[in-house]
Design an enzyme around this catalytic site. Structure first.
Site: not given
Length: 362
Positions: A92, A97, A23, A236, A101, A276
């Site tokens: 996705d 897959a 960060s 993030d 995610i 993040h």
């Protein structure tokens, strides 16, 4: 100062020095790389807040889009869940897959008009008004200045549920508001509710002490023999990972080097499912801190990967992340190797998406 203290305390002094930060710490790492190329042999910079002035302005521009709670442009957290679910539905499985995610947000260009409620819809708990759809589209759009210049790239899709309560909560973003109050205008009564792109132009023109941290020529660091491992989570919620890819392109163009040559000293890794500097829905445990720690094996720990790169000449091909069952320190559900940019991760099989060997960087 750390080097002086080490030399005084240890008879043998030190051989190598390393930097690890995320960060603001990631930005400070890049400031060292850009301005003080002889300070560190290896720099691990995560989710760096580079392009800082425009980051503050980008964070400030969400409130004028969403408005306050109760306004027709505002989305509640539950309504952002609707948006997130639709983005996952559309994007996705692009990587092969269905695991919740998004491995490469670059390939995800969601069409959110699919969420528009019809006038005669009886159940409106899974759809949005056209005004709200427009809000979501604007939130996920790049941020341009008064003359059409790109100031900051879009928020990466897939981060909605982490960002909803932080960035789109119907209040001006406090860090941005403080920056404008106490640095840009020196006026404690300035309100983020009044932010416009004209304010962004004023702030960027100031850039005190070149805090932007956006220098593209890293040749002094390269010539010093230094190495930099740059990573960014693709969920993030605070600093868009798109900015890291933009910076990588900036370095490539400035130094006139393709990725195959940048790889000699500068490698960037996308960490899918990481928020993040940690957290998120995926295999975010890469060892950059206590809340992402899963051992000291260089394959599982970015700091030790850097040490191995500098001291043994073994450059990291991937960064391996752990997906924890219930947070750091808990059982590891699965591991996944995250790819070196500009490669992307695809599921090739056979087997389940939890099998790290079923994935391939292409």
């Amino acid at each position: 100062m750390g080097k002086k203290l080490t030399k005084q305390f240890y008879d043998e002094g030190f051989d190598k020095s390393y930097y690890l930060g995320c960060s603001t710490g990631g930005r400070q790492g890049f400031k060292s790389v850009q301005k003080f190329p002889n300070d560190f042999d290896g720099v691990v910079a995560g989710a760096p807040a580079i392009n800082l002035i425009n980051l503050f302005s980008w964070s400030a521009h969400f409130y004028p889009i969403t408005g306050s709670p109760g306004s027709e442009t505002f989305l509640t957290t539950a309504e952002w869940q609707i948006v997130h679910d639709e983005i996952i539905r559309q994007c996705d499985s692009i990587d092969g897959a269905k695991d919740g995610i998004i491995e490469d947000p670059d390939l995800c260009r969601p069409i959110l008009e699919t969420l528009t409620c019809t006038s005669h819809a009886s159940n409106k708990t899974s759809c949005l008004t056209s005004t709200q759809v427009n809000t979501a589209n604007q939130v996920l759009a790049p941020f341009y200045g008064i003359n059409g210049t790109l100031l900051y790239p879009r928020m990466q899709p897939g981060s909605e549920m982490l960002a909803a309560s932080l960035m789109y909560n119907g209040s001006p973003f406090p860090y941005s508001e403080d920056w404008y109050r106490y640095v840009v205008y020196e006026n404690p009564s300035w309100s983020g509710k009044n932010f416009t792109v004209k304010d962004a132009a004023v702030a960027l023109a100031q850039n005190p002490y070149n805090i932007q941290t956006w220098e593209g020529d890293l040749s002094p660091f390269q010539k010093s023999g230094g190495k930099v491992l740059h990573y960014h989570g693709l969920q993030d919620q605070l600093i868009s990972s798109e900015d890291s890819k933009w910076y990588y392109s900036h370095v490539s163009q400035t130094m006139q080097l393709p990725p195959s040559k940048l790889d000699d000293f500068y490698r960037f890794f996308q960490i899918s499912g990481m928020g993040h500097c940690g957290g998120g829905d995926g295999a975010y445990g890469i060892g950059q801190g206590l809340r992402t720690y899963d051992g000291t094996n260089p394959e599982d720990n970015v700091l030790m990967a850097m040490v191995q790169w500098v001291e043994k000449g073994i450059a990291p091909e991937t960064v391996r992340g752990a997906k924890f069952v219930s947070g750091p320190g808990s059982k590891v559900e699965y591991k996944r190797r995250h790819c070196r940019w500009p490669r992307r991760n695809v599921f090739k099989g056979p087997g389940n998406y939890t099998d790290e060997n079923a994935w391939q960087c292409i």
